[in-house]
Design a protein around this motif. Structure first.
Motif, PDB file in Angstrom:
ATOM      1  N   ALA A  79       0.844  -1.190   0.000  1.00  0.00           N
ATOM      2  CA  ALA A  79       0.000   0.000   0.000  1.00  0.00           C
ATOM      3  C   ALA A  79       0.878   1.238   0.000  1.00  0.00           C
ATOM      4  O   ALA A  79       2.062   1.180   0.347  1.00  0.00           O
ATOM      5  N   THR A  80       0.281   2.342  -0.405  1.00  0.00           N
ATOM      6  CA  THR A  80       0.900   3.652  -0.227  1.00  0.00           C
ATOM      7  C   THR A  80      -0.052   4.512   0.584  1.00  0.00           C
ATOM      8  O   THR A  80      -1.250   4.245   0.637  1.00  0.00           O
ATOM      9  N   SER A  81       0.482   5.535   1.209  1.00  0.00           N
ATOM     10  CA  SER A  81      -0.371   6.489   1.918  1.00  0.00           C
ATOM     11  C   SER A  81       0.268   7.862   1.853  1.00  0.00           C
ATOM     12  O   SER A  81       1.486   8.001   1.670  1.00  0.00           O
ATOM     13  N   ILE A  82      -0.592   8.880   2.002  1.00  0.00           N
ATOM     14  CA  ILE A  82      -0.110  10.256   1.964  1.00  0.00           C
ATOM     15  C   ILE A  82      -1.041  11.123   2.798  1.00  0.00           C
ATOM     16  O   ILE A  82      -2.268  11.025   2.690  1.00  0.00           O
TER      17      ILE A  82
ATOM     18  N   GLU B  23       1.415  16.350   3.255  1.00  0.00           N
ATOM     19  CA  GLU B  23       2.342  15.903   2.214  1.00  0.00           C
ATOM     20  C   GLU B  23       1.773  16.157   0.824  1.00  0.00           C
ATOM     21  O   GLU B  23       2.484  16.564  -0.092  1.00  0.00           O
ATOM     22  N   TRP B  24       0.478  15.903   0.677  1.00  0.00           N
ATOM     23  CA  TRP B  24      -0.161  16.010  -0.640  1.00  0.00           C
ATOM     24  C   TRP B  24      -0.070  17.428  -1.194  1.00  0.00           C
ATOM     25  O   TRP B  24       0.078  17.623  -2.405  1.00  0.00           O
ATOM     26  N   LEU B  25      -0.137  18.413  -0.340  1.00  0.00           N
ATOM     27  CA  LEU B  25      -0.037  19.798  -0.803  1.00  0.00           C
ATOM     28  C   LEU B  25       1.315  20.070  -1.460  1.00  0.00           C
ATOM     29  O   LEU B  25       1.441  20.978  -2.287  1.00  0.00           O
ATOM     30  N   GLN B  26       2.331  19.267  -1.105  1.00  0.00           N
ATOM     31  CA  GLN B  26       3.651  19.397  -1.725  1.00  0.00           C
ATOM     32  C   GLN B  26       3.818  18.449  -2.916  1.00  0.00           C
ATOM     33  O   GLN B  26       4.765  18.595  -3.696  1.00  0.00           O
ATOM     34  N   HIS B  27       2.899  17.471  -3.053  1.00  0.00           N
ATOM     35  CA  HIS B  27       2.980  16.473  -4.137  1.00  0.00           C
ATOM     36  C   HIS B  27       1.566  16.239  -4.686  1.00  0.00           C
ATOM     37  O   HIS B  27       1.035  15.125  -4.611  1.00  0.00           O
ATOM     38  N   LYS B  28       0.958  17.280  -5.199  1.00  0.00           N
ATOM     39  CA  LYS B  28      -0.443  17.205  -5.615  1.00  0.00           C
ATOM     40  C   LYS B  28      -0.656  16.131  -6.686  1.00  0.00           C
ATOM     41  O   LYS B  28       0.103  16.044  -7.642  1.00  0.00           O
ATOM     42  N   GLY B  29      -1.692  15.340  -6.466  1.00  0.00           N
ATOM     43  CA  GLY B  29      -2.009  14.259  -7.391  1.00  0.00           C
ATOM     44  C   GLY B  29      -1.422  12.929  -7.003  1.00  0.00           C
ATOM     45  O   GLY B  29      -1.794  11.889  -7.547  1.00  0.00           O
ATOM     46  N   SER B  30      -0.504  12.926  -6.031  1.00  0.00           N
ATOM     47  CA  SER B  30       0.143  11.678  -5.627  1.00  0.00           C
ATOM     48  C   SER B  30      -0.742  10.893  -4.665  1.00  0.00           C
ATOM     49  O   SER B  30      -1.564  11.465  -3.935  1.00  0.00           O
TER      50      SER B  30
END
Length: 411
Positions: free
Chosen positions: A207-210, A214-221
């Motif tokens: 699995a992955t998680s975010i 974190e997402w605000l620095q890697h949008k779409g991830s």
């Protein structure tokens, strides 16, 4: 799912080959219909108590056209002191808005109960009702798919903001790609520390998680590998892809979890201890994963790969698009063309057309990825688990095209 057609149910029965089917109507060899006295042919002796070798057996969503059953090779026992599921805490009060035939909802609800928590279970999802339940029961954790998040966000602002959600510690979303605009709105509404995204499969190999921060620095991830699993992206020759290059996603579970699943009706795609769930994506330089699509869903148009999930994500940014599914249809010139099936918000149905959507997409997608045709529908395109029957939608349109071609033969 209780919504399965007879043919879909029969395919599952054929795959599982059960000793007995109770209730319903199916093609099973041994069938005991609901409300029927079994009679003297069945023994009345008590059945020996056994612990199953697999605590759950979940059917797939059927996106490949044939069902498969995913067996989890973990014995049907639990330690209440250690039971947990994806950020849940012991004795949490959770809201389960999803259908229990969906693996994430099933696992989340049961693990909460095993750990002594409380489950507020919705019979069917309703956007405002979910907010009412969070407020009434002081819910601390809920897990949603983007379809649910979209329906909540499209409530009138005065309705959405009238409920007290201060008890809510975590909103975990998964199951389908979340449009960037929708994720941004939820982060603005509830705060980034309460929004978490996960990507995983029923197989449990990785699995992955975010976090929202974190997402605000890697949008779409959808995040980086979590839970002790390893992840890599491979090309068609089995070589690891460079950052930014789309390939097939493989996970290697921690050693103690290897071999913990198997399929009925399918076989796993593996490379040694590495297992693929059939999804495509790429990683950035920091190892954050970005999903593209399932390999079977890719539309090859004019020799170029178009990933429906990417187009759906862009369409979903339009404030009047409630839901959408992109499929490939035959095209005399390109071989295949991207065709968008769109469900608009009720108030937008008379003012948004194909031209308006195509114009909107020009600022979000390169030209070749913009759908060549559009279709507007009022019916829901995704179920409460956020799943779209992409193959079924395509087959229905292919059948309609065949009828049209028969009625209008070339001159």
């Amino acid at each position: 799912s209780p919504k399965l057609t007879r043919s879909e149910l029969d395919m599952i029965i054929e795959t599982v080959k059960p000793r007995l089917v109770v209730g319903g109507e199916s093609a099973a060899a041994t069938q005991l219909s609901a409300g029927v006295d079994p009679g003297a042919e069945f023994s009345t002796e008590a059945i020996e108590s056994r612990i199953p070798a697999c605590w759950k057996a979940i059917t797939s969503g059927g996106s490949t056209g044939r069902p498969k059953v995913i067996l989890t090779h973990v014995a049907g026992t639990t330690d209440p002191q250690r039971a947990s599921y994806a950020l849940q805490q012991a004795r949490d009060i959770i809201l389960n808005p999803g259908p229990l035939y969906h693996n994430a909802a099933f696992s989340s609800a049961h693990q909460c109960l095993f750990a002594g928590g409380q489950v507020v279970n919705m019979e069917r999802f309703d956007a405002e009702r979910s907010l009412q339940l969070i407020q009434r029961h002081r819910v601390q954790y809920t897990m949603m798919v983007p379809t649910m998040m979209s329906r909540i966000w499209h409530l009138p602002a005065e309705v959405r903001e009238s409920y007290d959600l201060s008890s809510l510690r975590t909103v975990l979303h998964l199951g389908a790609p979340c449009p960037t605009w929708l994720k941004e709105r939820w982060i603005e509404w509830l705060g980034p520390e309460r929004i978490v995204e996960a990507y995983a499969g029923t197989e449990g190999v990785g699995a992955t998680s975010i976090s929202g921060t974190e997402w605000l620095q890697h949008k779409g991830s959808v995040g980086r590998a979590a839970g002790g699993a390893e992840m890599r992206v491979l090309d068609a020759d089995g070589r690891e892809c460079a950052a930014g290059v789309v390939g097939e996603i493989y996970f290697r579970p921690p050693e103690h979890r290897r071999g913990n699943f198997s399929y009925l009706g399918a076989s796993a795609k593996q490379s040694g201890d590495w297992v693929s769930l059939g999804d495509l994506g790429h990683v950035d330089e920091a190892g954050y994963l970005y999903l593209a699509d399932r390999r079977t869903d890719v539309v090859i148009s004019g020799g170029v790969n178009i990933y429906p999930a990417e187009v759906e994500n862009a369409l979903g940014r339009h404030p009047d698009v409630r839901s959408c599914v992109v499929i490939g249809l035959p095209d005399d010139d390109l071989g295949n063309r991207a065709h968008a099936i769109v469900q608009l918000a009720d108030e937008a149905r008379n003012r948004i057309d194909a031209e308006a959507l195509a114009e909107f997409l020009k600022t979000h997608l390169v030209r070749y990825k913009i759908p060549r045709s559009y279709e507007f529908v009022s019916a829901e395109l995704r179920d409460d688990a956020g799943k779209a029957r992409r193959l079924q939608l395509r087959e229905e349109r292919m059948a309609a095209l065949a009828v049209t071609a028969a009625e209008n033969p070339p001159k």
